[in-house]
Design a protein around this motif. Structure first.
Motif, PDB file in Angstrom:
ATOM      1  N   VAL A 168       3.465 -57.291 -70.478  1.00  0.00           N
ATOM      2  CA  VAL A 168       2.848 -55.774 -71.318  1.00  0.00           C
ATOM      3  C   VAL A 168       3.944 -55.675 -72.122  1.00  0.00           C
ATOM      4  CG1 VAL A 168       2.353 -53.732 -70.990  1.00  0.00           C
ATOM      5  CG2 VAL A 168       1.459 -55.307 -69.458  1.00  0.00           C
ATOM      6  N   PRO A 169       3.926 -55.276 -73.362  1.00  0.00           N
ATOM      7  CA  PRO A 169       5.051 -54.852 -74.204  1.00  0.00           C
ATOM      8  C   PRO A 169       5.417 -53.526 -73.731  1.00  0.00           C
ATOM      9  CG  PRO A 169       2.946 -55.204 -75.321  1.00  0.00           C
ATOM     10  CD  PRO A 169       2.554 -55.385 -73.940  1.00  0.00           C
ATOM     11  N   ILE A 170       6.881 -53.388 -73.991  1.00  0.00           N
ATOM     12  CA  ILE A 170       7.231 -52.108 -73.446  1.00  0.00           C
ATOM     13  C   ILE A 170       6.579 -51.126 -73.874  1.00  0.00           C
ATOM     14  CG2 ILE A 170       9.483 -50.883 -73.770  1.00  0.00           C
ATOM     15  CD1 ILE A 170      10.919 -53.330 -74.626  1.00  0.00           C
ATOM     16  N   THR A 171       6.341 -50.301 -72.746  1.00  0.00           N
ATOM     17  CA  THR A 171       5.375 -49.142 -73.190  1.00  0.00           C
ATOM     18  C   THR A 171       6.003 -47.896 -72.708  1.00  0.00           C
ATOM     19  OG1 THR A 171       3.627 -50.590 -73.285  1.00  0.00           O
ATOM     20  CG2 THR A 171       3.153 -48.214 -72.868  1.00  0.00           C
ATOM     21  N   TYR A 172       5.595 -46.709 -73.321  1.00  0.00           N
ATOM     22  CA  TYR A 172       6.195 -45.477 -72.651  1.00  0.00           C
ATOM     23  C   TYR A 172       5.138 -44.537 -72.747  1.00  0.00           C
ATOM     24  CZ  TYR A 172      10.866 -47.336 -72.979  1.00  0.00           C
ATOM     25  OH  TYR A 172      12.051 -48.324 -72.601  1.00  0.00           O
ATOM     26  N   MET A 173       4.837 -43.424 -72.043  1.00  0.00           N
ATOM     27  CA  MET A 173       4.035 -42.349 -72.065  1.00  0.00           C
ATOM     28  C   MET A 173       4.487 -41.366 -72.882  1.00  0.00           C
ATOM     29  SD  MET A 173       2.259 -43.901 -69.686  1.00  0.00           S
ATOM     30  CE  MET A 173       3.085 -45.218 -68.615  1.00  0.00           C
ATOM     31  N   LEU A 174       3.815 -40.735 -73.818  1.00  0.00           N
ATOM     32  CA  LEU A 174       4.174 -39.486 -74.281  1.00  0.00           C
ATOM     33  C   LEU A 174       3.418 -38.317 -74.314  1.00  0.00           C
ATOM     34  CD1 LEU A 174       5.215 -41.085 -78.024  1.00  0.00           C
ATOM     35  CD2 LEU A 174       6.780 -40.432 -76.061  1.00  0.00           C
ATOM     36  N   PRO A 175       3.956 -37.032 -74.029  1.00  0.00           N
ATOM     37  CA  PRO A 175       5.362 -36.866 -74.380  1.00  0.00           C
ATOM     38  C   PRO A 175       6.119 -37.227 -73.044  1.00  0.00           C
ATOM     39  CG  PRO A 175       3.931 -34.908 -74.050  1.00  0.00           C
ATOM     40  CD  PRO A 175       2.941 -36.085 -73.881  1.00  0.00           C
ATOM     41  N   ALA A 176       5.531 -37.582 -72.154  1.00  0.00           N
ATOM     42  CA  ALA A 176       6.642 -37.526 -70.744  1.00  0.00           C
ATOM     43  C   ALA A 176       7.587 -38.405 -70.636  1.00  0.00           C
ATOM     44  CB  ALA A 176       5.791 -37.884 -69.448  1.00  0.00           C
ATOM     45  N   ASP A 177       7.846 -39.544 -71.494  1.00  0.00           N
ATOM     46  CA  ASP A 177       8.757 -40.451 -71.344  1.00  0.00           C
ATOM     47  C   ASP A 177       9.571 -40.364 -72.787  1.00  0.00           C
ATOM     48  OD1 ASP A 177       6.854 -42.912 -69.488  1.00  0.00           O
ATOM     49  OD2 ASP A 177       8.174 -41.185 -68.869  1.00  0.00           O
ATOM     50  N   TYR A 178       9.521 -39.222 -73.648  1.00  0.00           N
ATOM     51  CA  TYR A 178       9.805 -39.477 -75.013  1.00  0.00           C
ATOM     52  C   TYR A 178      11.322 -39.741 -75.031  1.00  0.00           C
ATOM     53  CZ  TYR A 178      10.930 -37.595 -79.729  1.00  0.00           C
ATOM     54  OH  TYR A 178      11.139 -37.745 -80.783  1.00  0.00           O
ATOM     55  N   ASN A 179      12.072 -38.979 -74.117  1.00  0.00           N
ATOM     56  CA  ASN A 179      13.372 -39.316 -74.053  1.00  0.00           C
ATOM     57  C   ASN A 179      14.079 -41.013 -73.908  1.00  0.00           C
ATOM     58  OD1 ASN A 179      13.993 -36.824 -74.826  1.00  0.00           O
ATOM     59  ND2 ASN A 179      14.195 -36.076 -72.821  1.00  0.00           N
ATOM     60  N   LEU A 180      13.142 -41.469 -72.929  1.00  0.00           N
ATOM     61  CA  LEU A 180      13.478 -42.807 -72.412  1.00  0.00           C
ATOM     62  C   LEU A 180      13.030 -43.601 -73.596  1.00  0.00           C
ATOM     63  CD1 LEU A 180      11.942 -42.876 -68.907  1.00  0.00           C
ATOM     64  CD2 LEU A 180      14.176 -43.490 -69.664  1.00  0.00           C
ATOM     65  N   PHE A 181      12.204 -43.245 -74.514  1.00  0.00           N
ATOM     66  CA  PHE A 181      11.385 -44.055 -75.361  1.00  0.00           C
ATOM     67  C   PHE A 181      12.651 -43.897 -76.868  1.00  0.00           C
ATOM     68  CE2 PHE A 181       9.232 -45.473 -79.287  1.00  0.00           C
ATOM     69  CZ  PHE A 181       9.413 -44.693 -80.092  1.00  0.00           C
ATOM     70  N   VAL A 182      13.204 -42.934 -76.929  1.00  0.00           N
ATOM     71  CA  VAL A 182      14.095 -42.666 -78.036  1.00  0.00           C
ATOM     72  C   VAL A 182      15.251 -43.612 -77.909  1.00  0.00           C
ATOM     73  CG1 VAL A 182      15.632 -41.168 -79.154  1.00  0.00           C
ATOM     74  CG2 VAL A 182      13.435 -40.308 -78.773  1.00  0.00           C
ATOM     75  N   GLU A 183      15.525 -43.571 -76.598  1.00  0.00           N
ATOM     76  CA  GLU A 183      16.805 -44.506 -76.206  1.00  0.00           C
ATOM     77  C   GLU A 183      16.355 -46.013 -76.398  1.00  0.00           C
ATOM     78  OE1 GLU A 183      17.983 -43.488 -71.978  1.00  0.00           O
ATOM     79  OE2 GLU A 183      18.787 -45.311 -72.217  1.00  0.00           O
ATOM     80  N   GLU A 184      15.137 -46.392 -76.185  1.00  0.00           N
ATOM     81  CA  GLU A 184      14.878 -47.604 -76.417  1.00  0.00           C
ATOM     82  C   GLU A 184      14.779 -48.018 -78.110  1.00  0.00           C
ATOM     83  OE1 GLU A 184      14.294 -50.176 -73.915  1.00  0.00           O
ATOM     84  OE2 GLU A 184      14.118 -51.340 -75.838  1.00  0.00           O
ATOM     85  N   PHE A 185      14.165 -46.903 -78.620  1.00  0.00           N
ATOM     86  CA  PHE A 185      14.001 -47.218 -80.049  1.00  0.00           C
ATOM     87  C   PHE A 185      15.343 -47.375 -80.865  1.00  0.00           C
ATOM     88  CE2 PHE A 185      11.689 -46.637 -83.934  1.00  0.00           C
ATOM     89  CZ  PHE A 185      12.449 -45.750 -84.802  1.00  0.00           C
ATOM     90  N   ARG A 186      16.361 -46.585 -80.162  1.00  0.00           N
ATOM     91  CA  ARG A 186      17.389 -46.766 -81.084  1.00  0.00           C
ATOM     92  C   ARG A 186      18.273 -47.911 -80.795  1.00  0.00           C
ATOM     93  NH1 ARG A 186      18.837 -40.678 -80.210  1.00  0.00           N
ATOM     94  NH2 ARG A 186      17.921 -39.721 -81.966  1.00  0.00           N
TER      95      ARG A 186
END
Lengths: 526, 423
Positions: free
Chosen positions: B110-128
């Motif tokens: 499964v491609p890396i997936t995050y829930m929004l808005p719950a995992d927003y910060n985790l997502f940002v970390e990955e995005f960066r």
């Protein structure tokens, strides 16, 4: 004995002549010079040493393949004094018929040109060139207005011409006899009967393993498939064209097919070939030809609507547009009964110095032409390779399907073969269909002209084309057509009109070709 | 037990109704005594809800599991798979083995997936970590490509930031939740076009897991040439393969509908890439489907009145790795072309043959083991009972005519964690 020897030396001389101008010759020469550096090459035994070197390094194999290729393609002159027209077509009445058919096609093309006031060719303005270059990979999305274009001809127009072919030297007599041919083709060409076909297609017999039959899920692969694949891999390693051609008579494993066909057709992608293709692409960008619109129209009418081939629409443009500009195709007219149409620079009609072949490759596409390329897209996704394979398939096989000739693989012979097989081995069916106004050839003609492309499922079509390559003959198309009729004979006996007969034979996509062929040739009581 | 099966449906689809009628079943309304109800996902919610629900009797069957959303909602599916992986890791199962970079070797589908808005910060970390990557935003509860968009800049999803002061996302109700996944920007292209795979999987029971794969899946092609260029990120015709979207494109063709059969795909891949890699690809596809079902099996309400036919969406990347994009509980039964209609009609036909044996009034206590002959175009994908039985090997090989052939035995082996034979 003497005659054979002189024939052989004539053949050898011709092949040497042909190969001398080829790239392979230059490469061999280079290799020979380079080999002088090698320690095993000694001055005293120069000739033998170089020959040995060629054998070990695989160059002899390449030469062998080239010679084999020439033998397969070029018909051999029956007589050293035969004029070149005889190489194209020995029978005068056939030549004449082809000539007048060509005149008709060209007239039709020219009048379309005049009606629409579109030039046969024009140079593209720079802006348009840039646009086309950007769009090269997605020409399918271009939607030029094609409503006014019609295909120059369709297979059924061609069929009418063939039906009217007559040999002026042959007197049928008006009385019907058991020898009367009940079909549409009324020319006395020699075609094979089933015993002769069994001899020709001996590898399709019941006791020989086949892909298309012995690789189905119920058959354990140890019985045939595994060994066959292993042999195929060996053939590819040896790079031997002749062996590959023999091998593929039993069908090609899907994973090896692309390479095997390339080996049989003696296609190898050298940088020169890729460069040549790029050159053709540049020609397309710079000049616009009227036939381009015909090609567009054809693709849009046929391949774009096909369940199997719609995905490859853009590749078809890339191949066919380049094909129409490829002047190297002109050389096949030496053995094609057809001749390239000539056109004249504006205002210089009739002056030979201002004559050009139009289109540059001399081949005017007809309705369904793009279906010759479509199945190849399943095998080759690199445009220049795809192009080379198609071009070679065309100059070896496909051209025979739309020119009038007496060649055993020519469309006239195929039609006659089909009708004769039906009349001889399924006389009741043939007679019944004829009575209800449904001459079988009217239905099967389009299958044969297209080599069944677009009618069979792709995997079955590829198995069929394996055999075309393997036997270097198109006769199998006629046999398959007859086998299809034999298969659906029960239903066909019940129909009472041409339309109903067409309906019974409308959908061939579920057919398995190899069992049909095997049953027809080897398991039917004759 | 004589008497005709009484059926109800709240979906006016001809492929369903034709199938019921051809069996001579009798149509009734939902308030009457019914045996078979082909319901939409809204209705199944009502049937099993605390307020409006009712008990089903032994002779009643429905076409959804009560909490199918554990698999079919994008966020819950990812949650369950992540949980499943962690559990296997804890047990020390070889299935959860990771490579040097920490990626799962066998369970990374499964491609890396995050829930929004719950995992927003985790997502940002990955995005960066890879700022030039593209991500795809999908609303959790919608279908048919609705509400999906692509982003390549953080600013495009500011709204979902937890610290956001904008009031529009104050509600944390599940309806507004999104998932954001790494966009697969190197999809396998054929003829220059992107496509995805739609495969139908029938689950008759989760514990023990018994599932069937429909042999006649298809590929859905985009009508426009694929380009990863950022200027075309907004062009949904390039990126989304849903027919609901593609049908409105200029080049949509009503004869073939932009669809290819899976057998065409197989022929193309075998011819251009070779047999081994193609077989491996299809093995992997079967593997990820089974793993996804195993992941949700523990949390699924394995109600014996239920079966379900899922629509699996899979994308293959240019390294021939399959990715699970989502699972649909209600795969479309609308037909876009004539071939389509035939396919869906046969799909329902074979599904009913398995779910309602002999077309007679069902008894939900039956063992859910249909005989080989009724499978039609389905093949056994995974049968947990068989896989764990002792004589399983021999029985499976004898069933190989109907199941997936040599691949099947490898798959079973994998179920017993002997992965070396499979990979």
């Amino acid at each position: 004995m003497l005659q054979e020897e002189s024939d052989l030396s004539l053949i050898i001389a011709q092949i040497v002549q042909k190969l001398k101008g080829s790239n392979l010759y230059a490469q061999l020469e280079r290799q020979a010079w380079a080999s002088l550096q090698r320690p095993e090459i000694k001055l005293e035994s120069l000739k033998e040493d170089i020959k040995e070197f060629f054998k070990i390094s695989g160059w002899e194999k390449k030469l062998q393949n080239a010679v084999y290729s020439e033998l397969s393609v070029f018909p051999l002159p029956s007589h050293p004094a035969a004029p070149p027209e005889h190489l194209k077509e020995p029978l005068v009445y056939m030549r004449k018929a082809q000539g007048s058919w060509e005149k008709r096609i060209l007239k039709s093309l020219n009048s379309m040109c005049t009606e629409l006031s579109i030039p046969l060719a024009r140079k593209r303005p720079v802006g348009e060139q840039k646009e086309l270059l950007n769009k090269w990979n997605e020409m399918g999305t271009d939607e030029p207005d094609l409503s006014l274009f019609r295909p120059v001809y369709a297979p059924k127009d061609f069929l009418e011409v063939l039906i009217n072919l007559r040999n002026p030297n042959y007197e049928n007599g008006d009385s019907l006899s058991f020898r009367t041919h009940l079909g549409l083709i009324q020319v006395p060409l020699k075609v094979k009967d089933i015993p002769e076909l069994k001899e020709l297609f001996v590898e399709l017999g019941l006791t020989t393993g086949q892909l298309g039959i012995d690789d189905s899920t119920q058959v354990p692969p140890e019985l045939f498939e595994n060994e066959h694949v292993r042999i195929g891999q060996k053939v590819l390693t040896e790079q031997d064209s002749a062996a590959a051609q023999q091998y593929i008579r039993q069908g090609s494993p899907t994973a090896l097919r692309a390479e095997l066909w390339a080996l049989i057709l003696n296609i190898s992608s050298h940088p020169e070939d890729i460069l040549y293709y790029e050159q053709l692409k540049t020609n397309v960008i710079q000049h616009d030809l009227l036939v381009d619109s015909l090609i567009y129209k054809d693709v849009k009418l046929t391949a774009s609507n096909d369940d199997y081939y719609f995905v490859f629409e853009d590749y078809l443009y890339q191949v066919l547009l380049c094909f129409s500009r490829d002047t190297s195709v002109l050389s096949h007219f030496a053995y094609n009964s057809a001749s390239p149409p000539k056109s004249y620079i504006r205002g210089k009609l009739g002056l030979e110095e201002y004559a050009v072949f139009y289109p540059p490759n001399g081949v005017i596409p007809f309705h369904g032409f793009s279906m010759y390329v479509a199945p190849l897209c399943f095998l080759y996704h690199e445009p220049s390779k795809l192009y080379q394979i198609f071009r070679e398939m065309y100059v070896r096989f496909f051209f025979r399907l739309h020119s009038i000739s007496s060649h055993p693989s020519g469309i006239v012979s195929l039609c006659l073969l089909f009708e004769t097989l039906l009349q001889t081995y399924l006389p009741q069916l043939f007679y019944h269909l004829r009575e209800i106004g449904a001459q079988p050839l009217r239905i099967s003609f389009k299958w044969m002209v297209r080599a069944f492309s677009g009618y069979l499922a792709t995997d079955q079509l590829l198995l069929l084309w394996d055999r075309i390559l393997g036997y270097n003959s198109l006769e199998i198309l006629a046999v398959l057509a007859a086998a299809v009729f034999a298969f659906r004979a029960v239903n066909l006996m019940e129909v009472t009109s041409l339309a109903a007969a067409e309906a019974v034979l409308a959908d061939l996509s579920t057919l398995k070709v190899m069992p049909l062929l095997q049953i027809f040739l080897f398991a039917t009581v004759t | 037990m004589a008497g005709k099966v009484k059926w109800v449906t709240d979906m006016e689809k001809s492929v369903l109704i034709n199938n019921f009628e051809k069996r001579g079943w009798v149509q009734v309304t939902e308030n009457e005594d019914w045996n078979f109800y082909w319901m939409s996902v809204q209705t199944i919610r009502n049937v099993f809800s605390v307020e409006t629900g009712y008990r089903l009797s032994d002779d009643q069957i429905v076409n959804h599991f009560p909490n199918h959303y554990e698999l079919t909602r994008k966020d819950l599916m990812v949650k369950n798979i992540k949980r499943y992986r962690k559990e296997l890791e804890k047990e020390g199962s070889p299935l959860a083995e990771k490579d040097e970079s920490g990626k799962y070797l066998y369970l990374d589908f499964v491609p890396i997936t995050y829930m929004l808005p719950a995992d927003y910060n985790l997502f940002v970390e990955e995005f960066r970590k890879s700022p030039s990557s593209t991500w795809i935003m999908k609303p959790c509860g919608k279908a048919q490509g609705k509400g999906i968009f692509l982003i390549n800049k953080l600013s495009q999803i500011k709204k979902w930031s937890r610290d956001s002061k904008t009031s529009s996302f104050v509600t944390q109700s599940t309806k507004e939740a999104y998932v954001i996944s790494l966009y697969i920007n190197n999809p396998l292209l054929i003829g220059g076009r992107k496509f995805d795979l739609r495969l139908y999987v029938l689950v008759s029971t989760y514990r023990p897991l018994r599932c069937y794969m429909y042999k006649l899946g298809f590929c859905r092609f985009c009508t426009v040439k694929y380009t990863p260029s950022t200027s075309e990120l907004d062009n949904m015709f390039v990126h989304l393969t849903n027919v609901a979207i593609q049908k409105h494109g200029e080049d949509y063709n009503h004869i073939h509908g932009g669809k290819w059969t899976v057998s065409n795909l197989r022929l193309y891949l075998e011819s251009t890439r070779g047999k081994e890699v193609t077989s491996r690809l299809f093995d992997e596809i079967h593997w990820i489907i089974v793993q996804s079902l195993k992941a949700v099996a523990p949390v699924m309400n394995n109600d014996k009145h239920c079966f379900e036919c899922y629509g699996y969406d899979i994308i293959i990347d240019d390294k021939l790795k399959p990715w699970l994009i989502e699972v649909n509980a209600s795969p479309s039964l609308t037909s876009s072309t004539a071939n389509d209609r035939i396919l869906k009609y046969n799909l329902i036909n074979d599904t009913l043959n398995i779910a309602v044996p002999n077309g007679e009034i069902p008894d939900c206590k039956w063992n859910k083991s249909p005989p080989k002959e009724v499978l039609g175009n389905y093949e056994i994908l995974y049968d947990e009972e068989l896989a764990q039985g002792d004589g399983a090997d021999r029985e499976l090989r004898s069933r190989s005519g109907q199941s997936l052939g040599p691949k099947a035995s490898r798959l079973r082996d994998a179920g017993r964690t002997v992965l070396t034979t499979w990979k």
